[in-house]
Design an enzyme around this catalytic site. Structure first.
Site, PDB file in Angstrom:
ATOM      1  N   LYS A 108     -42.748  38.869  76.388  1.00 42.40           N
ATOM      2  CA  LYS A 108     -43.470  40.059  76.850  1.00 42.40           C
ATOM      3  C   LYS A 108     -42.568  41.287  76.869  1.00 42.40           C
ATOM      4  O   LYS A 108     -42.960  42.362  76.410  1.00 42.40           O
ATOM      5  CB  LYS A 108     -44.067  39.796  78.239  1.00 42.40           C
ATOM      6  CG  LYS A 108     -44.955  40.919  78.765  1.00 42.40           C
ATOM      7  CD  LYS A 108     -45.945  40.406  79.803  1.00 42.40           C
ATOM      8  CE  LYS A 108     -45.275  40.146  81.143  1.00 42.40           C
ATOM      9  NZ  LYS A 108     -45.052  41.398  81.904  1.00 42.40           N
ATOM     10  N   GLN A 110     -35.904  47.616  84.179  1.00 38.34           N
ATOM     11  CA  GLN A 110     -36.890  48.690  84.060  1.00 38.34           C
ATOM     12  C   GLN A 110     -36.283  50.040  84.425  1.00 38.34           C
ATOM     13  O   GLN A 110     -36.519  51.040  83.737  1.00 38.34           O
ATOM     14  CB  GLN A 110     -38.111  48.375  84.915  1.00 38.34           C
ATOM     15  CG  GLN A 110     -38.904  47.180  84.395  1.00 38.34           C
ATOM     16  CD  GLN A 110     -40.146  46.893  85.219  1.00 38.34           C
ATOM     17  OE1 GLN A 110     -40.381  47.500  86.258  1.00 38.34           O
ATOM     18  NE2 GLN A 110     -40.951  45.952  84.761  1.00 38.34           N
ATOM     19  N   ASP A 156     -38.424  36.320  87.568  1.00 40.00           N
ATOM     20  CA  ASP A 156     -39.826  36.028  87.246  1.00 40.00           C
ATOM     21  C   ASP A 156     -40.134  34.537  87.270  1.00 40.00           C
ATOM     22  O   ASP A 156     -41.306  34.141  87.299  1.00 40.00           O
ATOM     23  CB  ASP A 156     -40.193  36.604  85.878  1.00 40.00           C
ATOM     24  CG  ASP A 156     -40.287  38.120  85.899  1.00 40.00           C
ATOM     25  OD1 ASP A 156     -40.563  38.677  86.978  1.00 40.00           O
ATOM     26  OD2 ASP A 156     -40.079  38.746  84.847  1.00 40.00           O
TER      27      ASP A 156
END
EC number: 2.5.1.19
Length: 428
Positions: A19, A166, A312
């Site tokens: 992803k 991020q 995650d």
């Protein structure tokens, strides 16, 4: 969806494309000069949101299943969108888009779903404002909708309080458009897909263990990208292969980037029977085949620098720990509180419903094993794809059937997740 106890899991599966890498392939292709071809793209809801945002800014993108062709014209050719840019459920899309939009000389508005509206953005808007971006939103730019008017940026040196790919990516993408040099330093190295892919697109970076610098004014040159399988998605079947009796699963072409392989380290420490066959490193990203089979496991402590390499995967690691002898302690994982759900609370509440001996702590959880899971309960993903998939694997070892609400959430990152369970067990 109601899932009954299953037979052993055996077979070979291809894990969907990563992803994180899929997002970046579209973003970087869109701001590069020339045509970028992406193979094994993840056509999940999050990555499709990224495509939609760039189409609204005038980028011609063709997507057929796992193949994507992006006709980029460079950063300066992005057009002011006539509508809001809706990122859906994707935190990666909104945070990296902010970095790109910070230097674009037009106005844009970023929105998302109910989950995105609750997730903190100040950690990204803060450094971008230091670069010179004009960003406003609810609570002084903390929450969506976010209004951005890009323009002239000046390079900065920024010390991030947390290791976050991020934050790092948003700052680098803004720094790409800034005057001078932009440097970001983090407490320890976060996942480095952005650095690897920027290099593939011809951007020069200066890197060491904890910092990365970028010189503004560089242009991206189109390239072809192969997206390896997502190790965060593979983690669910790595755990399934470890805890479902008499199982052996082969996972093909899984990404083995060292900043993402914390799950492999944990499995080995707990005693999992795992074989790794590294295959290639197309596009700067190593990948290989993983073979996992049932084994006896022991509890461990998971804390410190490894947390950023498996953040995650903690929901599925918690399930793994319920089937390990002894106590597993997960610490330094407060970041879980600001994911799609508060994953500390949701993991603990839903696994307790199935009979797990698990408790929440301030920055993680404590799991006592080995505990047979009873099932016979109704549980929910609460719209969080990783919670939904963790519960799907849990239902494969419970004594009674489990009903899982909101299973559509898995489409975000693994659209054929339940089909893979069905294939490996022949029953759902």
């Amino acid at each position: 969806m109601k899932i009954h106890k299953h037979a052993p899991m055996n077979g070979v599966i291809h894990i969907p494309g990563d992803k994180s890498i899929s997002h970046r392939s579209v973003m970087f292709g869109a701001i590069a000069n020339g045509t970028t071809v992406v193979k094994n793209f993840l056509p999940g809801a999050d990555c499709l949101s990224t495509i939609d945002c760039f189409r609204k800014m005038g980028v011609d993108i063709e997507q057929k299943g796992t193949d994507v062709v992006i006709h980029g014209k460079g950063l300066k050719e992005l057009k002011e969108p006539s509508d809001v840019l809706d990122v859906g459920n994707s935190g990666t899309t909104i945070r990296l888009m902010m970095g790109i939009l910070a230097g674009c000389e037009f106005h844009s508005t970023l929105i998302g779903d109910e989950s995105i509206a609750k997730r903190p953005m100040q950690r990204v808007t803060g450094p971008l404002k230091q670069l010179g971006a004009k960003i406003d939103g609810r609570a002084n730019g903390e929450y969506t909708p976010l209004s951005i008017r890009g323009g002239h940026l000046k390079g900065i040196s920024y010390e991030s309080p947390v290791a976050s790919a991020q934050i790092k990516s948003a700052v680098l993408l803004a720094g790409l458009q800034a005057e001078g040099t932009t440097t970001l330093t983090e407490p320890h190295k976060s996942r480095d897909h952005t650095e690897r892919m920027l290099s593939m697109f011809g951007v020069k970076l200066d890197e060491d263990e904890q910092s990365v610098s970028i010189e503004g004014g560089q242009t991206l040159k189109a390239t072809d990208i192969f997206v390896p399988g997502d190790i965060s998605s593979a983690a669910f079947f790595l755990v399934a292969g470890s805890i479902v009796p008499n199982s052996r699963i082969v996972l093909k072409n899984v990404g083995l980037n060292k900043t993402r392989t914390g799950i492999i380290d944990v499995l080995k420490q707990m005693g999992a029977n795992l074989e790794i066959n590294e295959v290639d490193a197309k596009g700067g990203e190593p990948y290989g085949d993983l073979t996992i089979s049932t084994s006896s496991l022991k509890g461990i402590e998971i804390s410190g620098d490894v947390i950023s390499r498996l953040i995650d995967e903690i929901p599925i690691i918690a399930l793994l720990a319920t089937q390990a002898e002894g106590t597993t302690i997960i610490k330094d994982a407060a970041e879980l509180k600001v994911k799609e759900t508060n994953r500390i609370d949701t993991v603990v509440s839903e696994l307790k419903k199935l009979g797990a001996d698990i408790e929440a702590t301030e920055d993680g959880m404590k799991i006592h094993g080995k505990t047979p899971l009873q099932g016979g309960a109704v549980v929910s993903s609460y719209g969080d794809h990783r919670i939904g998939m963790m519960l799907g694997i849990a239902a494969c070892i419970t004594k009674q059937a489990v009903e899982i609400e909101d299973t559509d959430a898995v489409r975000v990152s693994y659209p054929n997740f339940f089909e893979h369970i069905e294939y490996l067990t022949k029953t759902v």
